[in-house]
Enzyme design. Structure first.
Site, PDB file in Angstrom:
ATOM      1  CB  ALA A  75      -0.943  -0.008   1.197  1.00  0.00           C
ATOM      2  CB  THR A  76       4.160   2.165   1.431  1.00  0.00           C
ATOM      3  OG1 THR A  76       3.794   2.069   2.811  1.00  0.00           O
ATOM      4  CG2 THR A  76       5.153   3.306   1.266  1.00  0.00           C
ATOM      5  CG  ASN A 157      -3.078   3.758  10.380  1.00  0.00           C
ATOM      6  OD1 ASN A 157      -3.560   4.876  10.243  1.00  0.00           O
ATOM      7  ND2 ASN A 157      -1.828   3.571  10.764  1.00  0.00           N
ATOM      8  CB  THR A 245       9.296  -9.821 -13.190  1.00  0.00           C
ATOM      9  OG1 THR A 245      10.232  -9.692 -14.258  1.00  0.00           O
ATOM     10  CG2 THR A 245       8.629 -11.185 -13.259  1.00  0.00           C
ATOM     11  CB  CYS A 334       9.909   5.534  15.331  1.00  0.00           C
ATOM     12  SG  CYS A 334      11.527   5.689  16.092  1.00  0.00           S
TER      13      CYS A 334
END
Length: 395
Positions: A75-76, A157, A245, A334
């Site tokens: 998802a990032t 989240n 790929t 962090c």
């Protein structure tokens, strides 16, 4: 669920691969291992067909077609491709503003800051109320012909807030802007089958839905494909939008995981999970300490989310003391090795001390009543131990 000695209550961080998913993936590691882009032999054809079928299944999850699904590493990457890809291609046009929810995932916030710094986009952060819900009147005020994109996650989240994407989309479409949704947390929380009707771009993650890590997807509305600048160049795979790929086993695994959320059992699973989470929250709050729930208290919260605040305690101390018996997380970011209070909790009005006293417990498919009973007992014992330690220090 238990992993040896540990009760696992961190499903919003990651989920175990479902045994049914693993069974579908397995043949593609050693037997049906052909490169899906090898067009000259049967093994390549078989792998290519598996990729097409996987894209179709993931499309079914959100109401999209197979050719609108672009596979990514997670998802990032999907969020970055959506924001950076669209904004870089649109640079220099009249739409130079981006609207981003204040409680979005760090990768969405970081991508929007990069566009602000590199291409001088004007980025506005949309405020939320104490439950983490977007202020629709503020959104409507901010919308104009200068807005290119709005990015709002359907399900948060950290505190599990479920947004009214239908109402949000209606406002955005009226302005001519586009809507991107980070949907990584959404399939476990809500029915997604019509989401492609409301979002123009939608990011998904396999490992949040009992699929493999290292795999995600971005839904891009078909007519927007030419408006996306690729992040990765190469052989032109996936319609030139994401070269490289395509990993067949991971795609098959993500599709298998998505299929389970397309089944008639999915809503029943969410119902069971919500009941279990509510029981967990009630039992924890019945302990001898003031323990508060962050975020929504009703059905507008992810059914497995319980973000609890232990005022007077430090969340890190609680989690350390619970090891190795219980896995949960603070949700705190962090940056450069320097801990800081959660931006999500600060956005809903918590002080730094309150944010640092908060823990996200997230229940999942394998969580049992016995797990809940044991977890509550462990939390009770931990708070008692920490309280005694504080008294000794003060003596």
């Amino acid at each position: 669920m238990r992993i040896e000695k540990t009760i696992y209550l961190d499903h919003q961080a990651t989920t175990p691969v479902d045994s049914r998913v693993f069974a579908e993936m397995s043949p593609y590691f050693a037997k049906s291992f052909g490169n899906p882009h090898s067009a000259d032999h049967v093994l390549g054809w078989e792998s290519s067909q598996a990729i097409e079928a996987a894209a179709a299944t993931i499309g079914d999850l959100i109401g999209a077609d197979a050719d609108e699904i672009i596979f990514t590493s997670g998802a990032t990457e999907a969020n970055n491709l959506a924001l950076l890809g669209l904004a870089r291609r649109a640079a220099g046009g009249k739409r130079k503003r981006l609207l981003v929810g204040a409680t979005e995932h760090k990768c969405v916030l970081a991508a929007s800051r990069a566009l602000q710094q590199q291409l001088e986009y004007d980025v506005q952060y949309l405020p939320v109320d104490q439950q983490g819900i977007i202020d629709l009147s503020m959104l409507e005020q901010q919308l104009s012909e200068e807005v290119l994109l709005v990015s709002i996650a359907p399900v948060n989240n950290e505190i599990g807030t479920i947004q009214d994407i239908h109402a949000i989309s209606k406002l955005i479409r009226a302005s001519g802007a586009l809507l991107h949704c980070d949907g990584a947390q959404a399939p476990c929380a809500i029915d997604m089958t019509d989401m492609a009707e409301f979002a123009d771009l939608l990011s998904l993650s396999a490992h949040k839905i009992y699929g493999p890590k290292g795999m995600g997807a971005l839904y891009i509305r078909r007519d927007l494909h030419a408006q996306i600048e690729p992040l990765i160049y190469g052989g032109g795979q996936q319609g030139d939008l994401r070269s490289g790929t395509v990993p067949v086993p991971l795609c098959v695994g993500m599709a298998a995981a998505a299929r389970l959320f397309c089944s008639s059992d999915a809503e029943g699973e969410r119902y069971r999970l919500r009941a279990l989470t509510t029981e967990f929250i009630n039992q924890v709050q019945s302990l001898s300490w003031p323990i508060l729930l962050n975020g929504p208290e009703d059905a507008r919260r992810h059914p497995g989310n319980a973000n609890l605040r232990f005022d007077g305690f430090d969340a890190q101390d609680i989690l350390r003391t619970l090891q190795p018996h219980l896995a949960a997380s603070t949700g705190a970011a962090c940056t450069s090795g320097i801990p800081e209070p959660s931006h999500v909790l600060r956005a809903i009005g918590l002080s730094a001390d309150q944010a640092e006293a908060s823990i996200r417990f997230s229940l999942g498919r394998g969580t049992t009543d016995e797990d809940i009973q044991s977890a509550v007992g462990l939390i009770d014992d931990t708070l008692a131990r920490l309280s005694r330690a504080d008294l000794l220090r003060l003596a």
